[in-house]
Design a protein around this motif. Structure first.
Motif, PDB file in Angstrom:
ATOM      1  N   GLY A  14       1.217  -0.942   0.029  1.00 39.11           N
ATOM      2  CA  GLY A  14       0.234   0.347   0.698  1.00 39.11           C
ATOM      3  C   GLY A  14       0.945   0.976   0.677  1.00 39.11           C
ATOM      4  N   VAL A  15       2.176   1.513   0.296  1.00 36.87           N
ATOM      5  CA  VAL A  15       2.990   2.091   0.071  1.00 36.87           C
ATOM      6  C   VAL A  15       3.938   2.202  -1.111  1.00 36.87           C
ATOM      7  CG1 VAL A  15       4.580   4.223   0.841  1.00 36.87           C
ATOM      8  CG2 VAL A  15       2.403   2.411   2.469  1.00 36.87           C
ATOM      9  N   ARG A  16       3.881   3.503  -2.124  1.00 41.69           N
ATOM     10  CA  ARG A  16       4.916   3.182  -3.185  1.00 41.69           C
ATOM     11  C   ARG A  16       6.173   4.520  -3.493  1.00 41.69           C
ATOM     12  NH1 ARG A  16       4.723   0.202  -7.076  1.00 41.69           N
ATOM     13  NH2 ARG A  16       2.642  -1.081  -7.661  1.00 41.69           N
ATOM     14  N   ILE A  26       5.872   9.533  -2.428  1.00 42.50           N
ATOM     15  CA  ILE A  26       4.755   8.701  -1.676  1.00 42.50           C
ATOM     16  C   ILE A  26       3.487   8.643  -2.316  1.00 42.50           C
ATOM     17  CG2 ILE A  26       5.161   7.319   0.757  1.00 42.50           C
ATOM     18  CD1 ILE A  26       7.876   9.081   1.147  1.00 42.50           C
ATOM     19  N   THR A  27       3.701   7.570  -2.317  1.00 40.95           N
ATOM     20  CA  THR A  27       1.789   7.292  -2.432  1.00 40.95           C
ATOM     21  C   THR A  27       1.296   6.267  -1.552  1.00 40.95           C
ATOM     22  OG1 THR A  27       2.331   7.813  -4.566  1.00 40.95           O
ATOM     23  CG2 THR A  27      -0.135   6.360  -3.807  1.00 40.95           C
ATOM     24  N   SER A  28       0.228   6.532  -0.294  1.00 40.75           N
ATOM     25  CA  SER A  28      -0.080   5.559   0.625  1.00 40.75           C
ATOM     26  C   SER A  28      -1.822   5.596  -0.113  1.00 40.75           C
ATOM     27  CB  SER A  28       0.625   5.774   1.772  1.00 40.75           C
ATOM     28  OG  SER A  28      -0.760   7.072   2.239  1.00 40.75           O
ATOM     29  N   GLY A  29      -1.551   4.484   0.201  1.00 41.40           N
ATOM     30  CA  GLY A  29      -3.694   4.073  -0.096  1.00 41.40           C
ATOM     31  C   GLY A  29      -3.927   3.849  -0.911  1.00 41.40           C
ATOM     32  N   GLY A  30      -4.855   3.739  -1.635  1.00 42.84           N
ATOM     33  CA  GLY A  30      -5.393   2.624  -2.620  1.00 42.84           C
ATOM     34  C   GLY A  30      -6.766   2.264  -2.189  1.00 42.84           C
TER      35      GLY A  30
END
Length: 66
Positions: A14-16, A26-30
């Motif tokens: 869930g973290v990129r 930084i991307t989190s969630g989805g």
């Protein structure tokens, strides 16, 4: 066609970490919930996929001090 550089690395589920030529983010969630992205340039984006061809996005940018 210009050559571009973009790399996305999965740090945790869930973290990129997204890296391109000028910045990183930084991307989190989805999944079925909202996705939050924070960039090194100060941009914060919250987005969410909605049913059908719809999507929702809100972007905020921090203002530079004088």
């Amino acid at each position: 066609m210009p050559i571009t550089f973009r790399k996305s690395i999965r740090i945790l589920p869930g973290v990129r970490l997204n890296i391109n030529k000028r910045s990183w983010s930084i991307t989190s969630g989805g999944g079925k919930g909202p996705r939050h992205t924070t960039s090194s340039t100060g941009r914060r984006t919250t987005s969410m996929d909605l049913p059908g061809p719809f999507g929702w996005r809100r972007t905020t940018t921090k203002r530079r001090g004088r």
